[in-house]
Every structure is written in C-alpha cells, then in structure tokens.
Write an enzyme that holds these catalytic residues in place. Sequence first.
Site, PDB file in Angstrom:
ATOM      1  N   CYS A   1      -4.167   0.469  -6.072  1.00 56.94           N
ATOM      2  CA  CYS A   1      -4.897  -0.510  -5.262  1.00 56.94           C
ATOM      3  C   CYS A   1      -5.227   0.047  -3.887  1.00 56.94           C
ATOM      4  O   CYS A   1      -6.005  -0.531  -3.150  1.00 56.94           O
ATOM      5  CB  CYS A   1      -4.165  -1.839  -5.220  1.00 56.94           C
ATOM      6  SG  CYS A   1      -3.326  -2.298  -3.738  1.00 56.94           S
TER       7      CYS A   1
ATOM      8  N   CYS B   1      -3.873  -3.140  -0.020  1.00 57.01           N
ATOM      9  CA  CYS B   1      -2.573  -3.777   0.113  1.00 57.01           C
ATOM     10  C   CYS B   1      -2.124  -3.807   1.568  1.00 57.01           C
ATOM     11  O   CYS B   1      -2.067  -2.774   2.213  1.00 57.01           O
ATOM     12  CB  CYS B   1      -1.520  -3.025  -0.700  1.00 57.01           C
ATOM     13  SG  CYS B   1      -1.892  -2.982  -2.445  1.00 57.01           S
TER      14      CYS B   1
ATOM     15  N   CYS C   1      -2.033  -4.277  -8.687  1.00 57.34           N
ATOM     16  CA  CYS C   1      -3.134  -3.397  -9.080  1.00 57.34           C
ATOM     17  C   CYS C   1      -4.425  -4.164  -8.807  1.00 57.34           C
ATOM     18  O   CYS C   1      -4.386  -5.341  -8.459  1.00 57.34           O
ATOM     19  CB  CYS C   1      -3.021  -2.905 -10.520  1.00 57.34           C
ATOM     20  SG  CYS C   1      -3.176  -4.146 -11.806  1.00 57.34           S
TER      21      CYS C   1
END
Length: 140
Positions: free
Chosen positions: A88, A92, A14
Amino acid sequence: MSTPAPRPSVLFVCVHNAGRSQMAAAFLTHLAGGRVTVRSAGSAPADSVNPAVVAAMKEIGIDISAQTPKILTTESVHSSDVVITMGCGDACPVFPGKRYLDWQLDDPAGQGVEAVRPIRDAVEERVRGLLAELGIPAAS
C-alpha cells in the site's frame, strides 16, 4: 494475582482489502484463538473480496465469504500495535511508536485459485511467524 497482558492489536493493509489482507486477517483470527485483536483495511477498497481468495481459503476450512473490504482510517492505524502493509506504500498513515512491517507478497487480483494457493500459503507462514514474535502459540 497478576494482570493479564493486554491483547495485541494487528492491522493488515493492502490497497483493495480484497485478497492478501483478508487472508492474513482470517489466518490470524483463526490461529490466535481470540488472543489478538485483528483488523484489515484498504486504501482504495474493492467492492467485494476476490472470489479466488474466498475459494482458496475455503479449501483449507476458513470461510471468509461474509467479509467485505473496509476503508483504511487513521483511527484503525492509531489503535493498532502492529501495522502490516502489503503493497500500500505511501497511502498508510504513520504514527510514532507503532510497529510497521511490510510483507512483499504477490497480488492475487485477477488470478485464479491455482495462482492464489501459493500466496495463501505464504500469508499463513508469515502469520504463524508473527504469532511466534508476539509470543502467542498458534491454535491447532
């Protein structure tokens, strides 16, 4: 003599690595009983884990007070079998052959422990589901 299956590796991500991903990593560590490699990280880690999250986890007997938010690295994603994001988004890195899941969970940032409890319980439910998918019985 059969070779034991390799331990699956799970990474929880996160943004701040101060709430949801810390709870998920703690639940998976607690429930998997050493049968899963567990990591958590954030794309923009906070200075410390959210105190309300620490308190909510302590209520159910899991102490995460010594945990610290960690930066998300390409290596941590690359070395994980399952990558679970929690808001997120594009931060990522994506690698072919990895399993990615996105868990939509409320962000506990700025919330009191009363607001964190239902998020904690939702995280535990999803972690138990993940263990079932991985074929690993949850420890009691």
